[in-house]
Write an enzyme that holds these catalytic residues in place. Sequence first.
Site, PDB file in Angstrom:
ATOM      1  N   ARG A 147       0.857  -1.189   0.000  1.00 15.03           N
ATOM      2  CA  ARG A 147       0.000   0.000   0.000  1.00 15.03           C
ATOM      3  C   ARG A 147       0.891   1.236   0.000  1.00 15.03           C
ATOM      4  O   ARG A 147       1.818   1.333   0.804  1.00 15.03           O
ATOM      5  CB  ARG A 147      -0.887  -0.010   1.245  1.00 15.03           C
ATOM      6  CG  ARG A 147      -1.957   1.051   1.236  1.00 15.03           C
ATOM      7  CD  ARG A 147      -2.713   1.099   2.549  1.00 15.03           C
ATOM      8  NE  ARG A 147      -2.033   1.937   3.529  1.00 15.03           N
ATOM      9  CZ  ARG A 147      -2.610   2.451   4.613  1.00 15.03           C
ATOM     10  NH1 ARG A 147      -3.882   2.200   4.867  1.00 15.03           N
ATOM     11  NH2 ARG A 147      -1.936   3.201   5.460  1.00 15.03           N
ATOM     12  N   TYR A 159      -2.915  11.315   6.599  1.00 16.89           N
ATOM     13  CA  TYR A 159      -3.102   9.936   7.019  1.00 16.89           C
ATOM     14  C   TYR A 159      -2.110   8.980   6.340  1.00 16.89           C
ATOM     15  O   TYR A 159      -1.924   9.037   5.130  1.00 16.89           O
ATOM     16  CB  TYR A 159      -4.531   9.454   6.684  1.00 16.89           C
ATOM     17  CG  TYR A 159      -4.634   7.961   6.767  1.00 16.89           C
ATOM     18  CD1 TYR A 159      -4.706   7.337   8.004  1.00 16.89           C
ATOM     19  CD2 TYR A 159      -4.560   7.164   5.634  1.00 16.89           C
ATOM     20  CE1 TYR A 159      -4.717   5.961   8.108  1.00 16.89           C
ATOM     21  CE2 TYR A 159      -4.575   5.782   5.723  1.00 16.89           C
ATOM     22  CZ  TYR A 159      -4.660   5.191   6.968  1.00 16.89           C
ATOM     23  OH  TYR A 159      -4.647   3.829   7.059  1.00 16.89           O
ATOM     24  N   ASP A 216      -5.086   3.789  -0.086  1.00 22.26           N
ATOM     25  CA  ASP A 216      -6.214   4.015   0.826  1.00 22.26           C
ATOM     26  C   ASP A 216      -6.630   5.488   0.772  1.00 22.26           C
ATOM     27  O   ASP A 216      -5.846   6.376   1.130  1.00 22.26           O
ATOM     28  CB  ASP A 216      -5.785   3.633   2.249  1.00 22.26           C
ATOM     29  CG  ASP A 216      -6.960   3.530   3.217  1.00 22.26           C
ATOM     30  OD1 ASP A 216      -8.042   4.051   2.888  1.00 22.26           O
ATOM     31  OD2 ASP A 216      -6.782   2.926   4.290  1.00 22.26           O
ATOM     32  N   HIS A 218      -9.154   6.701   2.526  1.00 19.53           N
ATOM     33  CA  HIS A 218      -9.602   7.014   3.889  1.00 19.53           C
ATOM     34  C   HIS A 218     -10.820   7.931   3.931  1.00 19.53           C
ATOM     35  O   HIS A 218     -10.841   8.915   4.678  1.00 19.53           O
ATOM     36  CB  HIS A 218      -8.437   7.570   4.728  1.00 19.53           C
ATOM     37  CG  HIS A 218      -8.272   6.858   6.030  1.00 19.53           C
ATOM     38  ND1 HIS A 218      -8.466   7.454   7.245  1.00 19.53           N
ATOM     39  CD2 HIS A 218      -7.960   5.575   6.301  1.00 19.53           C
ATOM     40  CE1 HIS A 218      -8.260   6.564   8.214  1.00 19.53           C
ATOM     41  NE2 HIS A 218      -7.962   5.412   7.667  1.00 19.53           N
ATOM     42  N   GLU A 242      -8.944   1.941  -1.849  1.00 18.38           N
ATOM     43  CA  GLU A 242      -9.720   1.635  -0.641  1.00 18.38           C
ATOM     44  C   GLU A 242     -10.456   2.868  -0.128  1.00 18.38           C
ATOM     45  O   GLU A 242      -9.908   3.976  -0.153  1.00 18.38           O
ATOM     46  CB  GLU A 242      -8.733   1.131   0.423  1.00 18.38           C
ATOM     47  CG  GLU A 242      -9.350   0.890   1.782  1.00 18.38           C
ATOM     48  CD  GLU A 242      -8.325   0.450   2.815  1.00 18.38           C
ATOM     49  OE1 GLU A 242      -7.187   0.090   2.429  1.00 18.38           O
ATOM     50  OE2 GLU A 242      -8.648   0.481   4.002  1.00 18.38           O
ATOM     51  N   GLU A 268     -13.773  -1.121   6.262  1.00 16.78           N
ATOM     52  CA  GLU A 268     -13.083  -1.328   7.544  1.00 16.78           C
ATOM     53  C   GLU A 268     -13.846  -0.716   8.718  1.00 16.78           C
ATOM     54  O   GLU A 268     -13.630  -1.129   9.847  1.00 16.78           O
ATOM     55  CB  GLU A 268     -11.643  -0.799   7.490  1.00 16.78           C
ATOM     56  CG  GLU A 268     -11.546   0.711   7.456  1.00 16.78           C
ATOM     57  CD  GLU A 268     -10.106   1.197   7.377  1.00 16.78           C
ATOM     58  OE1 GLU A 268      -9.307   0.596   6.643  1.00 16.78           O
ATOM     59  OE2 GLU A 268      -9.776   2.176   8.052  1.00 16.78           O
ATOM     60  N   ARG A 289     -13.684  -5.174   3.157  1.00 15.23           N
ATOM     61  CA  ARG A 289     -12.571  -4.786   4.022  1.00 15.23           C
ATOM     62  C   ARG A 289     -12.854  -4.929   5.522  1.00 15.23           C
ATOM     63  O   ARG A 289     -12.087  -4.429   6.349  1.00 15.23           O
ATOM     64  CB  ARG A 289     -12.217  -3.311   3.738  1.00 15.23           C
ATOM     65  CG  ARG A 289     -11.448  -3.093   2.471  1.00 15.23           C
ATOM     66  CD  ARG A 289     -10.008  -3.542   2.621  1.00 15.23           C
ATOM     67  NE  ARG A 289      -9.254  -2.652   3.483  1.00 15.23           N
ATOM     68  CZ  ARG A 289      -8.326  -3.054   4.342  1.00 15.23           C
ATOM     69  NH1 ARG A 289      -8.046  -4.317   4.511  1.00 15.23           N
ATOM     70  NH2 ARG A 289      -7.665  -2.167   5.059  1.00 15.23           N
ATOM     71  N   GLU A 345      -4.441  -7.709   4.855  1.00 11.50           N
ATOM     72  CA  GLU A 345      -3.586  -6.614   5.333  1.00 11.50           C
ATOM     73  C   GLU A 345      -2.786  -7.106   6.537  1.00 11.50           C
ATOM     74  O   GLU A 345      -3.321  -7.745   7.441  1.00 11.50           O
ATOM     75  CB  GLU A 345      -4.477  -5.436   5.754  1.00 11.50           C
ATOM     76  CG  GLU A 345      -3.708  -4.215   6.228  1.00 11.50           C
ATOM     77  CD  GLU A 345      -4.658  -3.080   6.661  1.00 11.50           C
ATOM     78  OE1 GLU A 345      -5.785  -3.381   7.112  1.00 11.50           O
ATOM     79  OE2 GLU A 345      -4.272  -1.910   6.533  1.00 11.50           O
ATOM     80  N   TRP A 408     -12.040  11.695   8.399  1.00 11.80           N
ATOM     81  CA  TRP A 408     -10.694  11.215   8.664  1.00 11.80           C
ATOM     82  C   TRP A 408     -10.551   9.781   8.141  1.00 11.80           C
ATOM     83  O   TRP A 408      -9.634   9.411   7.530  1.00 11.80           O
ATOM     84  CB  TRP A 408     -10.388  11.218  10.177  1.00 11.80           C
ATOM     85  CG  TRP A 408      -8.966  10.816  10.396  1.00 11.80           C
ATOM     86  CD1 TRP A 408      -7.857  11.581  10.178  1.00 11.80           C
ATOM     87  CD2 TRP A 408      -8.491   9.532  10.809  1.00 11.80           C
ATOM     88  NE1 TRP A 408      -6.713  10.844  10.434  1.00 11.80           N
ATOM     89  CE2 TRP A 408      -7.080   9.588  10.819  1.00 11.80           C
ATOM     90  CE3 TRP A 408      -9.127   8.323  11.167  1.00 11.80           C
ATOM     91  CZ2 TRP A 408      -6.271   8.492  11.167  1.00 11.80           C
ATOM     92  CZ3 TRP A 408      -8.342   7.240  11.520  1.00 11.80           C
ATOM     93  CH2 TRP A 408      -6.930   7.331  11.527  1.00 11.80           C
TER      94      TRP A 408
HETATM   95  O1  EZ4 Z   1      -7.075   3.915   9.934  1.00 19.52           O
HETATM   96  O2  EZ4 Z   1      -6.914   0.830  11.700  1.00 19.52           O
HETATM   97  O3  EZ4 Z   1      -6.430   0.344   6.020  1.00 19.52           O
HETATM   98  N1  EZ4 Z   1      -6.164   0.620   7.144  1.00 19.52           N
HETATM   99  C1  EZ4 Z   1      -6.538   1.717   7.794  1.00 19.52           C
HETATM  100  C2  EZ4 Z   1      -6.140   1.804   9.253  1.00 19.52           C
HETATM  101  C3  EZ4 Z   1      -7.171   2.530  10.103  1.00 19.52           C
HETATM  102  C4  EZ4 Z   1      -6.951   2.218  11.553  1.00 19.52           C
HETATM  103  C5  EZ4 Z   1      -8.050   2.805  12.433  1.00 19.52           C
HETATM  104  O4  EZ4 Z   1      -7.998   2.238  13.696  1.00 19.52           O
HETATM  105  O5  EZ4 Z   1      -7.161   2.580   7.219  1.00 19.52           O
HETATM  106  O6  EZ4 Z   1      -4.897   2.413   9.369  1.00 19.52           O
HETATM  107 CO    CO Z   2      -8.036   1.660   5.439  1.00 16.46          CO
END
Ligand code: EZ4
Ligand code: CO
Length: 408
Positions: A147, A159, A216, A218, A242, A268, A289, A345, A408
């Site tokens: 990733r 992030y 990702d 996010h 993702e 997730e 996920r 992951e 976030w």
């Molecule tokens: O932000 O697990 O793909 N993984 C992620 C992680 C999440 C954290 C949050 O607790 O996006 O890093």
């Molecule tokens: Co993620």
Amino acid sequence: MKITAADVIVTSPDRNFVTLKITTDEGITGLGDGTLNGRELAVAAYLTEHVVPLLLDRDPMTIEDTWQFLYRAAYWRRGPITMTAIAAVDMALWDIKAKAAGMPLYQLLGGASRSGIRTYGHASGMDLPSLFDSIREHQEKGYTAIRVQTAIPGLRAVYGVAAQATEGARYDYEPARRGALPTEEDWDTPSYLRHLPGVFEAVRNEFGPELTLLHDGHHRMTPNQAAQLGKSLEPYDLFWLEDCTPAENQQALRRVRSQTTTPLAIGEIFNTVWDYQTLITEQLIDYVRSAVTHTGGITPMKKLLDFAAQYQIKSGIHGPTDISPVGMAAAMHLDLAIHNFGIQEYMQHGALTDEVFQQSYTFTDGYLHPGEKPGLGVEIDEEAAAKFPYERAYLPYNRLLDGTVHDW
Ligand code: EZ4
Ligand code: CO
């Protein structure tokens, strides 16, 4: 067999973990992961105050019945606290059943469908040289899928980028920080959409076509922004993009899906199959996920992944460091057994965590295997756990350049 005790163990080696230990009158014990990053004590209290009294004297072999009882009898359904608490019970009961059978759990789930579990790791960098170093470090550890997260010019902290941590250890190992209040990060989607394709072009040029790359988002884009990003990344052949949009609005993915062939992964922060109903039946995603730990455990995850399989959607089970070794082992037994496995992951825990949790799983040439010990194959050293008391920690949060709180 009867459950004679259920203890909630909160420990903080490297980071906080909540573990449920169920003990039976035959001396067999089982472990379940109840860790919810940044909200750990809410799950611990849910378990201690509301679930443990219901478990005493129950037959630990009745996994499906116990799951339905905890889900339906609470009346208040779904949500991360509830589903993480139920997951801890479900894992512990599967651990007990597999130990009683004298088999590693994957055998009870149908047996191995593959010889190993392909993983991806997290590389990141402030600039291209540091990103390339991070990718090479992961390749040296055996990863063949990586990733890629990168800093954005003009933004202070983004992030998933290790070196931008203002305090604490490597950021890609632990986004949650110990300290009084959450760290503030900044964000600007147009800058990101301009910057990211060039980074992936540089990575492809440096590492060639065969390295598997993931990214990702996010939850930060609108559907149209996500569609633009998916299109602009198509030349770089991602394994997946993702969490491109916020997770609550399943219909948002229709716009993204119709505009790009970049594979999409999401889930997730989901906690039940209902969060996927539109996504799966309309085939709007390619990978599920969810974490076993946050989705009610092994019982509902197996059902969710079997449902996804009917639509050629594969697994990409969440496996950051905030999933404990117990939760990681639960994921691995499922990964090995299901037919529609995609990728796992795997970030790797720190030395202190490995001191508290004794694991039988192995990581070789980028592949995990849960090992052959009966049960989940993970035990907890309670004396070691007691050396690391809980420390409050928060995930960071995010503001746009004008100060608006953003996803976030
Ligand atoms: O932000 O697990 O793909 N993984 C992620 C992680 C999440 C954290 C949050 O607790 O996006 O890093
Ligand atoms: Co993620």
